[in-house]
Write a protein that holds these residues in place. Structure first.
Motif, PDB file in Angstrom:
ATOM      1  N   UNK A 106     129.598  37.993  94.612  1.00 23.38           N
ATOM      2  CA  UNK A 106     128.393  37.445  94.137  1.00 23.38           C
ATOM      3  C   UNK A 106     127.898  36.455  95.140  1.00 23.38           C
ATOM      4  N   UNK A 107     128.407  35.871  95.927  1.00 23.83           N
ATOM      5  CA  UNK A 107     127.842  34.950  96.820  1.00 23.83           C
ATOM      6  C   UNK A 107     127.242  35.622  98.230  1.00 23.83           C
ATOM      7  N   UNK A 108     127.259  36.951  98.318  1.00 26.79           N
ATOM      8  CA  UNK A 108     126.801  37.654  99.646  1.00 26.79           C
ATOM      9  C   UNK A 108     125.206  37.392  99.401  1.00 26.79           C
ATOM     10  N   UNK A 109     124.628  36.951 100.573  1.00 24.18           N
ATOM     11  CA  UNK A 109     123.328  36.796 100.745  1.00 24.18           C
ATOM     12  C   UNK A 109     122.720  38.332 100.906  1.00 24.18           C
ATOM     13  N   UNK A 110     121.538  38.328 100.469  1.00 19.29           N
ATOM     14  CA  UNK A 110     120.922  39.830 100.387  1.00 19.29           C
ATOM     15  C   UNK A 110     119.515  39.675 101.475  1.00 19.29           C
ATOM     16  N   UNK A 111     118.418  38.902 100.772  1.00 25.14           N
ATOM     17  CA  UNK A 111     117.310  39.027 101.507  1.00 25.14           C
ATOM     18  C   UNK A 111     117.256  38.235 102.636  1.00 25.14           C
ATOM     19  N   UNK A 112     117.186  38.798 103.834  1.00 22.80           N
ATOM     20  CA  UNK A 112     117.119  37.855 105.233  1.00 22.80           C
ATOM     21  C   UNK A 112     118.550  38.181 105.598  1.00 22.80           C
TER      22      UNK A 112
ATOM     23  N   UNK B 224     120.664  41.212 105.171  1.00 24.06           N
ATOM     24  CA  UNK B 224     121.030  42.576 105.297  1.00 24.06           C
ATOM     25  C   UNK B 224     119.718  43.184 105.791  1.00 24.06           C
ATOM     26  N   UNK B 225     119.718  43.754 107.090  1.00 25.44           N
ATOM     27  CA  UNK B 225     118.602  44.198 107.857  1.00 25.44           C
ATOM     28  C   UNK B 225     117.797  45.264 106.919  1.00 25.44           C
ATOM     29  N   UNK B 226     118.891  46.167 105.977  1.00 22.98           N
ATOM     30  CA  UNK B 226     118.215  47.196 105.355  1.00 22.98           C
ATOM     31  C   UNK B 226     117.303  46.910 104.356  1.00 22.98           C
ATOM     32  N   UNK B 227     117.687  45.758 103.838  1.00 19.09           N
ATOM     33  CA  UNK B 227     116.819  45.084 102.683  1.00 19.09           C
ATOM     34  C   UNK B 227     115.530  44.518 103.241  1.00 19.09           C
ATOM     35  N   UNK B 228     114.468  45.494 103.536  1.00 21.95           N
ATOM     36  CA  UNK B 228     113.075  45.056 103.766  1.00 21.95           C
ATOM     37  C   UNK B 228     112.122  45.190 102.758  1.00 21.95           C
ATOM     38  N   UNK B 229     110.848  45.078 102.758  1.00 15.57           N
ATOM     39  CA  UNK B 229     109.997  45.055 101.630  1.00 15.57           C
ATOM     40  C   UNK B 229     109.834  46.347 100.984  1.00 15.57           C
ATOM     41  N   UNK B 230     109.995  47.565 101.760  1.00 10.38           N
ATOM     42  CA  UNK B 230     110.044  48.623 101.157  1.00 10.38           C
ATOM     43  C   UNK B 230     111.179  48.896 100.437  1.00 10.38           C
ATOM     44  N   UNK B 231     112.297  48.620 100.834  1.00  7.89           N
ATOM     45  CA  UNK B 231     113.670  48.717 100.144  1.00  7.89           C
ATOM     46  C   UNK B 231     113.514  48.026  99.046  1.00  7.89           C
ATOM     47  N   UNK B 232     113.061  46.988  98.798  1.00  6.82           N
ATOM     48  CA  UNK B 232     112.867  46.148  97.561  1.00  6.82           C
ATOM     49  C   UNK B 232     112.009  46.684  96.605  1.00  6.82           C
ATOM     50  N   UNK B 233     110.960  47.547  96.802  1.00  6.39           N
ATOM     51  CA  UNK B 233     110.480  48.143  95.805  1.00  6.39           C
ATOM     52  C   UNK B 233     111.366  49.489  95.411  1.00  6.39           C
ATOM     53  N   UNK B 234     112.035  50.187  96.180  1.00  2.00           N
ATOM     54  CA  UNK B 234     113.026  51.183  95.956  1.00  2.00           C
ATOM     55  C   UNK B 234     113.980  50.619  94.934  1.00  2.00           C
TER      56      UNK B 234
ATOM     57  N   UNK C 151     118.219  36.620  96.353  1.00  2.00           N
ATOM     58  CA  UNK C 151     118.903  35.858  97.284  1.00  2.00           C
ATOM     59  C   UNK C 151     120.426  35.986  97.570  1.00  2.00           C
ATOM     60  N   UNK C 152     121.084  36.409  96.321  1.00  2.00           N
ATOM     61  CA  UNK C 152     122.433  36.726  96.507  1.00  2.00           C
ATOM     62  C   UNK C 152     122.649  38.024  95.807  1.00  2.00           C
ATOM     63  N   UNK C 153     123.995  38.526  95.589  1.00  2.00           N
ATOM     64  CA  UNK C 153     124.354  39.712  94.891  1.00  2.00           C
ATOM     65  C   UNK C 153     124.443  39.185  93.263  1.00  2.00           C
ATOM     66  N   UNK C 154     124.867  37.880  93.240  1.00  2.00           N
ATOM     67  CA  UNK C 154     125.060  37.366  92.082  1.00  2.00           C
ATOM     68  C   UNK C 154     123.378  36.838  91.185  1.00  2.00           C
ATOM     69  N   UNK C 155     122.637  36.360  92.142  1.00  2.00           N
ATOM     70  CA  UNK C 155     121.330  36.013  91.619  1.00  2.00           C
ATOM     71  C   UNK C 155     120.541  37.497  91.060  1.00  2.00           C
ATOM     72  N   UNK C 156     120.924  38.594  91.712  1.00  2.00           N
ATOM     73  CA  UNK C 156     120.235  39.886  91.390  1.00  2.00           C
ATOM     74  C   UNK C 156     120.947  40.663  90.319  1.00  2.00           C
ATOM     75  N   UNK C 157     122.504  40.261  90.245  1.00  2.00           N
ATOM     76  CA  UNK C 157     123.188  40.576  89.002  1.00  2.00           C
ATOM     77  C   UNK C 157     122.642  39.990  87.595  1.00  2.00           C
TER      78      UNK C 157
END
Length: 83
Positions: free
Chosen positions: A26-32, A34-44, A68-74
Motif C-alpha cells: 500500500x505504501x508503494x509510490x506510483x506517480x513519479x 514508476x516510469x510506465x505511469x505517464x499521463x497516457x497510462x493514467x487515462x488507460x 500517490x501510492x497503491x494505497x491511495x489509489x485503492x
C-alpha cells in the motif's frame, strides 16, 4: 473482494509490469516513481478501473494525490464503490 489486490492486478495489466506489482505494498509510490505511469497510462488506468470495478470516475473526482501510492489509489476505488 480485496480492492488493493485487484488494483495491483490492474496496474500490472495496464502498465505491462510483468508481475512486478505482486511486490507492491500500500505504501508503494506510483506517480513519479514508476516510469510506465505517464499521463497516457493514467487515462488507460482510469478507464480500466472503471471497467474492472463497474464504477464511474468524473474528472473532478481525483487529483495527483489519488495516484500517490497503491494505497491511495485503492482507497479511492473503495470510496467510489461505497458511494
Amino acid at each position: 473482494m480485496d480492492v488493493t489486490q485487484e488494483v495491483k492486478l490492474v496496474l500490472d495489466e495496464i502498465l505491462s509490469l510483468n508481475g512486478r506489482s505482486a511486490a507492491f505494498t500500500r505504501e508503494t509510490h506510483l506517480l513519479g516513481a514508476i516510469p510506465e505511469l505517464d499521463s497516457m497510462a493514467v487515462v488507460s488506468l482510469i478507464t480500466r478501473l472503471e471497467e474492472h470495478f463497474g464504477l464511474t470516475v468524473d474528472d473532478d473526482d481525483m487529483d495527483g494525490s489519488t495516484f500517490a501510492t497503491v494505497g491511495s489509489l485503492a482507497d479511492f476505488v473503495s470510496e467510489k464503490l461505497a458511494a
